[in-house]
Design an enzyme around this catalytic site. Structure first.
Site, short mmCIF file in Angstrom:
data_model
loop_
_atom_site.label_atom_id
_atom_site.label_comp_id
_atom_site.label_asym_id
_atom_site.label_seq_id
_atom_site.Cartn_x
_atom_site.Cartn_y
_atom_site.Cartn_z
N TYR A 180 0.95 -1.20 -0.06
CA TYR A 180 0.06 0.01 0.12
C TYR A 180 0.60 1.35 0.10
O TYR A 180 0.61 2.12 -0.81
CB TYR A 180 -0.78 -0.02 1.29
CG TYR A 180 -1.67 1.13 1.59
CD1 TYR A 180 -3.10 1.51 0.78
CD2 TYR A 180 -1.30 2.24 2.34
CE1 TYR A 180 -3.42 2.54 0.97
CE2 TYR A 180 -1.85 3.37 2.59
CZ TYR A 180 -3.45 3.46 1.93
OH TYR A 180 -3.99 4.58 1.97
N HIS A 181 2.03 1.30 0.75
CA HIS A 181 2.93 2.29 0.97
C HIS A 181 3.54 2.62 -0.54
O HIS A 181 3.77 3.71 -0.80
CB HIS A 181 3.88 2.00 2.13
CG HIS A 181 4.93 3.19 1.93
ND1 HIS A 181 6.21 2.66 2.37
CD2 HIS A 181 4.92 4.26 2.21
CE1 HIS A 181 6.97 3.53 2.20
NE2 HIS A 181 6.67 4.86 2.27
N HIS A 182 4.04 1.55 -1.07
CA HIS A 182 4.67 1.72 -2.15
C HIS A 182 4.02 2.34 -3.28
O HIS A 182 4.38 2.90 -4.40
CB HIS A 182 5.62 0.24 -2.59
CG HIS A 182 7.02 0.17 -1.84
ND1 HIS A 182 8.03 1.05 -2.11
CD2 HIS A 182 7.11 -1.07 -1.01
CE1 HIS A 182 8.84 0.37 -1.28
NE2 HIS A 182 8.60 -0.60 -0.72
N THR A 232 2.43 5.79 -2.83
CA THR A 232 3.49 6.72 -2.62
C THR A 232 3.87 7.15 -4.05
O THR A 232 4.19 8.28 -4.58
CB THR A 232 4.71 6.28 -1.83
OG1 THR A 232 4.07 6.16 -0.75
CG2 THR A 232 5.76 7.32 -1.75
#
Length: 234
Positions: free
Chosen positions: A113-115, A118
């Site tokens: 989710y972060h990768h 972002t």
């Protein structure tokens, strides 16, 4: 548009490989992972130094608002290169996930989710020349230089004190908190001609940083605080 295409490819690829690896032995990849992490450590450190130089100058000479709202990061002969490389690095860093699925390590929601988000927001924000890119890059690169060095050391089989991992997670939470504050400040500065707000990016980034803060906080509590309590009772 390209960021969305890469996102779809990333999503299909990582879960496709994860499914493919179900009945297969994990790859070791210790050396490639160490080299990969170390290369990102070097990049993050050098880029952080270059961008912080510009950010510190703006902060000390023109104040916080100018350092947040200035678009000079996109035009300054030095910072514009490193900002561009920073944005591109968000795509490169997706390679982290390949090591996880190929080594059959646990792929957490917060990781992909972060990768994913972002990269999308960074690319879209860069295209729209949104404000706050200097702070975003400077803080993120500092934390990533430490994080990837930690990954390098652990990939080499060196045991790192638990407190270091806690410190890295804490720094991630601090980073998200700062980004949320900067977004709120940008909202209040919206009537200033210097602060050209791109509303979709503002709302998307607020959503991303708020959810990431919640996810990192939850991870911190479950990984460090809960286990500490259990060890005390056992």
């Amino acid at each position: 548009q390209k960021s969305f295409i890469f996102s779809v490819i990333y999503f299909i690829l990582i879960f496709g490989i994860q499914h493919f690896m179900k009945e297969r032995r994990p790859f070791n990849l210790r050396v490639p992972l160490a080299l990969w992490s170390f290369s990102l450590t070097l990049f993050s450190f050098i880029a952080a130094c270059r961008i912080w130089k510009q950010l510190a100058f703006l902060l000390l000479t023109k104040g916080l608002k100018h350092s947040v709202c200035s678009q000079s990061f996109y035009v300054h002969p030095v910072s514009k290169l490193w900002i561009y490389l920073f944005v591109v690095s968000k795509l490169v860093e997706m390679g982290d996930t390949l090591f996880i699925v190929l080594r059959k390590k646990k792929l957490t929601f917060i990781h992909w989710y972060h990768h994913l988000l972002t990269m999308v927001i960074s690319w879209y924000g860069y295209k729209m020349m949104t404000i706050g890119i200097g702070w975003n890059a400077a803080l993120n690169l500092v934390i990533h230089s430490v994080t990837y060095f930690y990954y390098t050391v652990t990939a080499m089989g060196i045991r790192v004190p638990r407190s270091i991992a806690m410190l890295i997670t804490t720094s991630q939470m601090v980073q998200m908190t700062v980004f949320i504050i900067l977004n709120i400040l940008a909202f209040f500065w919206r009537d200033d001609k210097l602060c050209r707000i791109t509303w979709p990016v503002l709302f998307l980034s607020l959503f991303l940083y708020t959810t990431l803060l919640a996810l990192f906080s939850n991870f911190f509590v479950k990984t460090y605080l809960s286990s500490t309590r259990k060890s005390k009772w056992n």
